[in-house]
Design a protein around this motif. Structure first.
Motif, PDB file in Angstrom:
ATOM      1  N   GLU A 103     -43.511  29.355 -14.905  1.00 18.38           N
ATOM      2  CA  GLU A 103     -43.897  29.513 -14.546  1.00 18.38           C
ATOM      3  C   GLU A 103     -43.483  30.299 -13.351  1.00 18.38           C
ATOM      4  O   GLU A 103     -44.116  31.172 -12.667  1.00 18.38           O
ATOM      5  CB  GLU A 103     -45.843  29.421 -14.473  1.00 18.38           C
ATOM      6  N   ASP A 104     -43.058  29.176 -12.930  1.00 23.41           N
ATOM      7  CA  ASP A 104     -42.529  29.257 -10.806  1.00 23.41           C
ATOM      8  C   ASP A 104     -41.590  30.086 -10.991  1.00 23.41           C
ATOM      9  O   ASP A 104     -41.619  31.139 -10.800  1.00 23.41           O
ATOM     10  CB  ASP A 104     -42.080  28.157 -10.557  1.00 23.41           C
ATOM     11  N   VAL A 105     -40.895  30.554 -12.655  1.00 27.04           N
ATOM     12  CA  VAL A 105     -39.693  31.639 -12.778  1.00 27.04           C
ATOM     13  C   VAL A 105     -39.999  33.167 -12.451  1.00 27.04           C
ATOM     14  O   VAL A 105     -39.579  33.827 -11.700  1.00 27.04           O
ATOM     15  CB  VAL A 105     -39.081  31.460 -12.999  1.00 27.04           C
ATOM     16  N   PHE A 106     -41.444  32.834 -13.387  1.00 27.54           N
ATOM     17  CA  PHE A 106     -42.309  34.231 -13.890  1.00 27.54           C
ATOM     18  C   PHE A 106     -43.049  34.624 -12.305  1.00 27.54           C
ATOM     19  O   PHE A 106     -42.682  36.367 -11.518  1.00 27.54           O
ATOM     20  CB  PHE A 106     -43.184  34.289 -14.359  1.00 27.54           C
ATOM     21  N   ASP A 107     -43.307  33.626 -11.344  1.00 30.29           N
ATOM     22  CA  ASP A 107     -43.765  34.395 -10.163  1.00 30.29           C
ATOM     23  C   ASP A 107     -42.659  35.183  -9.152  1.00 30.29           C
ATOM     24  O   ASP A 107     -43.010  35.709  -8.180  1.00 30.29           O
ATOM     25  CB  ASP A 107     -44.491  32.825  -9.314  1.00 30.29           C
ATOM     26  N   ALA A 108     -41.805  34.244  -9.732  1.00 29.84           N
ATOM     27  CA  ALA A 108     -40.597  34.270  -8.312  1.00 29.84           C
ATOM     28  C   ALA A 108     -39.849  35.880  -8.996  1.00 29.84           C
ATOM     29  O   ALA A 108     -40.238  36.613  -7.388  1.00 29.84           O
ATOM     30  CB  ALA A 108     -39.142  33.787  -8.487  1.00 29.84           C
ATOM     31  N   PHE A 109     -39.590  36.276  -9.835  1.00 31.30           N
ATOM     32  CA  PHE A 109     -39.933  37.719 -10.322  1.00 31.30           C
ATOM     33  C   PHE A 109     -40.518  38.177  -9.918  1.00 31.30           C
ATOM     34  O   PHE A 109     -40.857  40.178  -9.602  1.00 31.30           O
ATOM     35  CB  PHE A 109     -39.248  37.242 -11.907  1.00 31.30           C
ATOM     36  N   GLN A 110     -41.930  37.836 -10.280  1.00 37.48           N
ATOM     37  CA  GLN A 110     -43.524  39.032  -9.802  1.00 37.48           C
ATOM     38  C   GLN A 110     -43.020  39.397  -8.005  1.00 37.48           C
ATOM     39  O   GLN A 110     -42.784  40.812  -7.792  1.00 37.48           O
ATOM     40  CB  GLN A 110     -44.523  38.289 -10.004  1.00 37.48           C
ATOM     41  N   SER A 111     -42.131  38.427  -8.162  1.00 38.72           N
ATOM     42  CA  SER A 111     -42.644  38.905  -6.047  1.00 38.72           C
ATOM     43  C   SER A 111     -41.275  39.131  -5.795  1.00 38.72           C
ATOM     44  O   SER A 111     -41.602  40.343  -5.091  1.00 38.72           O
ATOM     45  CB  SER A 111     -42.096  37.511  -5.256  1.00 38.72           C
ATOM     46  N   MET A 112     -40.424  39.478  -6.843  1.00 48.60           N
ATOM     47  CA  MET A 112     -39.087  40.526  -6.555  1.00 48.60           C
ATOM     48  C   MET A 112     -40.017  41.770  -6.550  1.00 48.60           C
ATOM     49  O   MET A 112     -39.791  43.145  -6.182  1.00 48.60           O
ATOM     50  CB  MET A 112     -38.557  40.147  -7.829  1.00 48.60           C
ATOM     51  N   ALA A 113     -40.619  42.396  -7.896  1.00 42.10           N
ATOM     52  CA  ALA A 113     -40.784  43.193  -9.081  1.00 42.10           C
ATOM     53  C   ALA A 113     -41.670  44.169  -7.962  1.00 42.10           C
ATOM     54  O   ALA A 113     -41.833  45.666  -7.301  1.00 42.10           O
ATOM     55  CB  ALA A 113     -41.907  43.390  -9.932  1.00 42.10           C
ATOM     56  N   ASP A 114     -42.676  43.647  -6.370  1.00 38.49           N
ATOM     57  CA  ASP A 114     -43.029  43.499  -5.595  1.00 38.49           C
ATOM     58  C   ASP A 114     -42.272  44.359  -4.663  1.00 38.49           C
ATOM     59  O   ASP A 114     -42.757  45.591  -3.513  1.00 38.49           O
ATOM     60  CB  ASP A 114     -44.096  42.699  -5.211  1.00 38.49           C
ATOM     61  N   LEU A 115     -41.167  44.293  -4.215  1.00 39.08           N
ATOM     62  CA  LEU A 115     -40.460  45.052  -2.844  1.00 39.08           C
ATOM     63  C   LEU A 115     -39.609  46.003  -3.456  1.00 39.08           C
ATOM     64  O   LEU A 115     -38.846  46.749  -2.848  1.00 39.08           O
ATOM     65  CB  LEU A 115     -39.329  43.847  -2.513  1.00 39.08           C
ATOM     66  N   VAL A 116     -39.548  46.033  -4.995  1.00 42.59           N
ATOM     67  CA  VAL A 116     -38.544  47.409  -5.387  1.00 42.59           C
ATOM     68  C   VAL A 116     -39.850  48.243  -5.787  1.00 42.59           C
ATOM     69  O   VAL A 116     -41.014  48.791  -5.345  1.00 42.59           O
ATOM     70  CB  VAL A 116     -38.939  46.955  -7.185  1.00 42.59           C
ATOM     71  N   LYS A 117     -38.379  49.791  -4.581  1.00 46.63           N
ATOM     72  CA  LYS A 117     -39.656  50.765  -3.892  1.00 46.63           C
ATOM     73  C   LYS A 117     -39.218  51.794  -5.019  1.00 46.63           C
ATOM     74  O   LYS A 117     -39.892  52.953  -4.920  1.00 46.63           O
ATOM     75  CB  LYS A 117     -38.262  51.338  -2.566  1.00 46.63           C
ATOM     76  N   LYS A 118     -38.328  51.687  -6.171  1.00 48.07           N
ATOM     77  CA  LYS A 118     -38.672  53.900  -7.058  1.00 48.07           C
ATOM     78  C   LYS A 118     -38.997  52.557  -8.458  1.00 48.07           C
ATOM     79  O   LYS A 118     -39.419  54.163  -8.890  1.00 48.07           O
ATOM     80  CB  LYS A 118     -37.379  54.031  -6.527  1.00 48.07           C
ATOM     81  N   GLY A 119     -38.392  52.362  -8.629  1.00 49.52           N
ATOM     82  CA  GLY A 119     -39.089  52.130 -10.106  1.00 49.52           C
ATOM     83  C   GLY A 119     -37.963  50.321 -10.696  1.00 49.52           C
ATOM     84  O   GLY A 119     -36.883  50.305  -9.994  1.00 49.52           O
ATOM     85  N   ILE A 120     -38.312  50.111 -12.150  1.00 46.94           N
ATOM     86  CA  ILE A 120     -37.892  48.797 -12.732  1.00 46.94           C
ATOM     87  C   ILE A 120     -38.302  49.606 -13.950  1.00 46.94           C
ATOM     88  O   ILE A 120     -38.145  49.989 -14.387  1.00 46.94           O
ATOM     89  CB  ILE A 120     -39.066  48.048 -12.926  1.00 46.94           C
ATOM     90  N   ILE A 121     -36.445  49.129 -14.661  1.00 43.98           N
ATOM     91  CA  ILE A 121     -35.871  48.944 -15.390  1.00 43.98           C
ATOM     92  C   ILE A 121     -35.658  47.777 -15.881  1.00 43.98           C
ATOM     93  O   ILE A 121     -35.403  46.420 -15.597  1.00 43.98           O
ATOM     94  CB  ILE A 121     -34.542  50.022 -15.749  1.00 43.98           C
ATOM     95  N   ALA A 122     -37.131  47.437 -16.798  1.00 48.18           N
ATOM     96  CA  ALA A 122     -37.442  46.047 -17.447  1.00 48.18           C
ATOM     97  C   ALA A 122     -37.520  46.226 -19.503  1.00 48.18           C
ATOM     98  O   ALA A 122     -37.509  46.888 -19.370  1.00 48.18           O
ATOM     99  CB  ALA A 122     -38.066  45.288 -17.395  1.00 48.18           C
ATOM    100  N   CYS A 123     -36.617  44.813 -19.788  1.00 49.34           N
ATOM    101  CA  CYS A 123     -36.781  44.820 -21.352  1.00 49.34           C
ATOM    102  C   CYS A 123     -38.121  44.215 -21.771  1.00 49.34           C
ATOM    103  O   CYS A 123     -38.225  43.216 -21.993  1.00 49.34           O
ATOM    104  CB  CYS A 123     -35.978  43.295 -21.747  1.00 49.34           C
ATOM    105  N   GLY A 124     -38.553  45.515 -22.464  1.00 52.81           N
ATOM    106  CA  GLY A 124     -39.835  45.227 -23.263  1.00 52.81           C
ATOM    107  C   GLY A 124     -39.971  44.470 -24.399  1.00 52.81           C
ATOM    108  O   GLY A 124     -41.330  44.439 -24.783  1.00 52.81           O
ATOM    109  N   ASP A 125     -38.902  43.258 -24.842  1.00 55.51           N
ATOM    110  CA  ASP A 125     -38.639  42.392 -25.934  1.00 55.51           C
ATOM    111  C   ASP A 125     -38.697  41.561 -25.562  1.00 55.51           C
ATOM    112  O   ASP A 125     -39.387  40.108 -26.239  1.00 55.51           O
ATOM    113  CB  ASP A 125     -37.515  42.957 -26.809  1.00 55.51           C
ATOM    114  N   ASP A 126     -39.046  41.103 -24.355  1.00 51.86           N
ATOM    115  CA  ASP A 126     -39.522  40.098 -23.152  1.00 51.86           C
ATOM    116  C   ASP A 126     -40.720  39.284 -22.623  1.00 51.86           C
ATOM    117  O   ASP A 126     -41.169  40.057 -22.219  1.00 51.86           O
ATOM    118  CB  ASP A 126     -38.264  39.777 -21.705  1.00 51.86           C
ATOM    119  N   GLU A 127     -41.745  38.676 -23.771  1.00 57.53           N
ATOM    120  CA  GLU A 127     -42.824  38.432 -23.381  1.00 57.53           C
ATOM    121  C   GLU A 127     -43.131  38.270 -22.466  1.00 57.53           C
ATOM    122  O   GLU A 127     -44.455  38.452 -21.215  1.00 57.53           O
ATOM    123  CB  GLU A 127     -43.167  36.811 -23.952  1.00 57.53           C
TER     124      GLU A 127
END
Length: 436
Positions: free
Chosen positions: A183-207
């Motif tokens: 959950e702590d790791v997810f929180d870090a990635f969510q914070s990172m996602a909030d900083l992206v300016k144009k688009g995110i390419i993410a693996c949809g097979d990852d829960e």
């Protein structure tokens, strides 16, 4: 003109960044310990000076970039602060530097380096670009359009960046000396996602990545048919792996990569997705087929009838993927794993998972745990892992000759510490045998 001084220039990220600044026309120098590292060769090739640590390396007019491994009381950092130099930590400086370009951050628990390397290779075929790869490779160009870089989640360092795009390969629990839970790791990635300016390419097979929310478009890739970019009809040849790509269920094109294993197909899909998004033609993307790979990621060497592989795998999921790649590439050979756990905290946290993933090899040799100065070992030893793996032995540095018994086999040396010394020792015993 500014001189940039790197404290700890032999670090993988630091040496790559130093090369980028040098290639971009800046004056660059650095300091580090005397021990030789594989990152040094590229620095020496570009005539970037490397000095022993000393206060005299620091001048008031220099801009100082310090590696994250060095504490604030390091002699050069103290001197830089005393003189009032412009001072940055590695991730802080990188965050400033990339603002000049269309920046693409590659992040995830696993696959960052390989994906960054593959993306840099493909874009480099079409544009002047700069790139920073976590294997110590860095390249700058005065006219760069893109800046492709590896962004590490450890200690939330990637929150220093505001990239145009982010590729997210997966979210997994690692670095247990810092993160407390998935959950702590997810929180870090969510914070990172909030900083992206144009688009995110993410693996949809990852829960975990399916739960990411963002203000920008999220394009998903993977094997599942709900993904925007999907790989189908995957088959292995002697040259590598070929697969068809469907974009929102419509056939796009067929691609070949010179690697094996599902994780490499996923990394390639991430690259195809971002390139498609940026209107790079399929013919250019197909240059993936001549990718030479990155350092310490399934780096192969043939010695007699054996194949020796050097790989950075240091997490159970990475070990499993590396063994899977070897099995697919060499289906008729025995797979022997030589593994050195990296840090006591990681070994303790994943003890059973390490045992399970290593059991995919035909036999396992375990090297003593590579501990860091930051942590206590407690009572944990390599024997705690050995007890959990049926076909395993502990390997001493002066007894690597035993590996010669596995003729016509694949020997995989895995770890993030100094596992290379075991491979070097083994190769030396072979040289000595031939000379005798």
């Amino acid at each position: 003109m500014t001189t940039y001084h790197f404290i700890g220039i032999k670090g993988t990220g630091m040496s790559a960044l130093a090369q980028i600044l040098h290639d971009s026309g800046e004056i660059v120098q650095g300091s580090d310990v005397d021990k030789r590292f594989f990152t040094q060769e590229a620095l020496e090739h570009k005539n970037i000076p490397i000095y022993p640590f000393s206060e005299s390396n620091i001048k008031e007019e220099y801009t100082i970039i310090a590696g994250n491994a060095f504490p604030d009381n390091h002699i050069e950092i103290e001197e830089a602060k005393r003189l009032g130099c412009a001072f940055y930590r590695y991730h802080e400086f990188l965050g400033e530097w990339l603002k000049q370009y269309t920046s693409i951050a590659v992040t995830g628990a696993h696959g960052k380096t390989s994906t960054t390397g593959l993306l840099a290779h493909v874009l480099n075929e079409s544009y002047p670009i700069s790139y920073l790869i976590g294997d110590g490779t860095g390249k700058g160009h005065v006219d760069s359009e893109y800046f492709v870089f590896e962004a590490c989640e450890y200690r939330r360092h990637f929150l220093s960046y505001e990239p145009d795009y982010a590729i997210m390969t997966n979210i997994d629990f690692d670095h247990p000396d810092y993160f407390t839970s998935i959950e702590d790791v997810f929180d870090a990635f969510q914070s990172m996602a909030d900083l992206v300016k144009k688009g995110i390419i993410a693996c949809g097979d990852d829960e975990q990545l399916q739960q990411i929310t963002a203000k920008v478009p999220v394009v998903y890739y993977g094997f599942g048919d709900t993904n925007d970019f999907q790989a189908q009809n995957i088959h292995e040849t002697e040259e590598g792996t070929t697969f068809d790509v469907f974009v929102r269920n419509t056939y796009y094109d067929t691609f070949t990569i010179p690697m094996f294993g599902d994780h490499n197909v996923l990394n390639a899909l991430a690259v195809i997705a971002i390139c498609h998004y940026e209107d790079v033609k399929a013919e250019k993307i197909k240059k993936m087929s001549i990718f030479q790979g990155v350092k310490r990621r399934f780096t192969e060497k043939k010695v007699g009838s054996q194949v020796l592989i050097d790989d950075y795998a240091h997490h159970p999921r990475e070990i499993m993927a590396t063994i899977e790649s070897a099995r697919k590439k060499y289906p008729k050979k025995q797979i022997i794993a030589i593994f050195q756990p990296h840090t006591f905290t990681r070994t303790k946290t994943f003890l059973q998972e390490f045992a399970d993933s290593l059991s995919g090899a035909d036999f396992v040799y375990l090297c003593d745990i590579f501990g860091s100065a930051r942590e206590e070992s407690g009572k944990l030893t390599i024997n705690d892992l050995k007890k959990r793996i049926e076909k395993s032995e502990v390997l001493a540095l002066d007894h690597t000759k035993v590996l010669a018994n596995y003729s016509d086999s694949v020997l995989i040396f895995m770890g993030a510490g100094d596992i290379q010394k075991f491979q070097d020792a083994y190769e030396n015993t072979l040289d000595n045998t031939i000379q005798q």
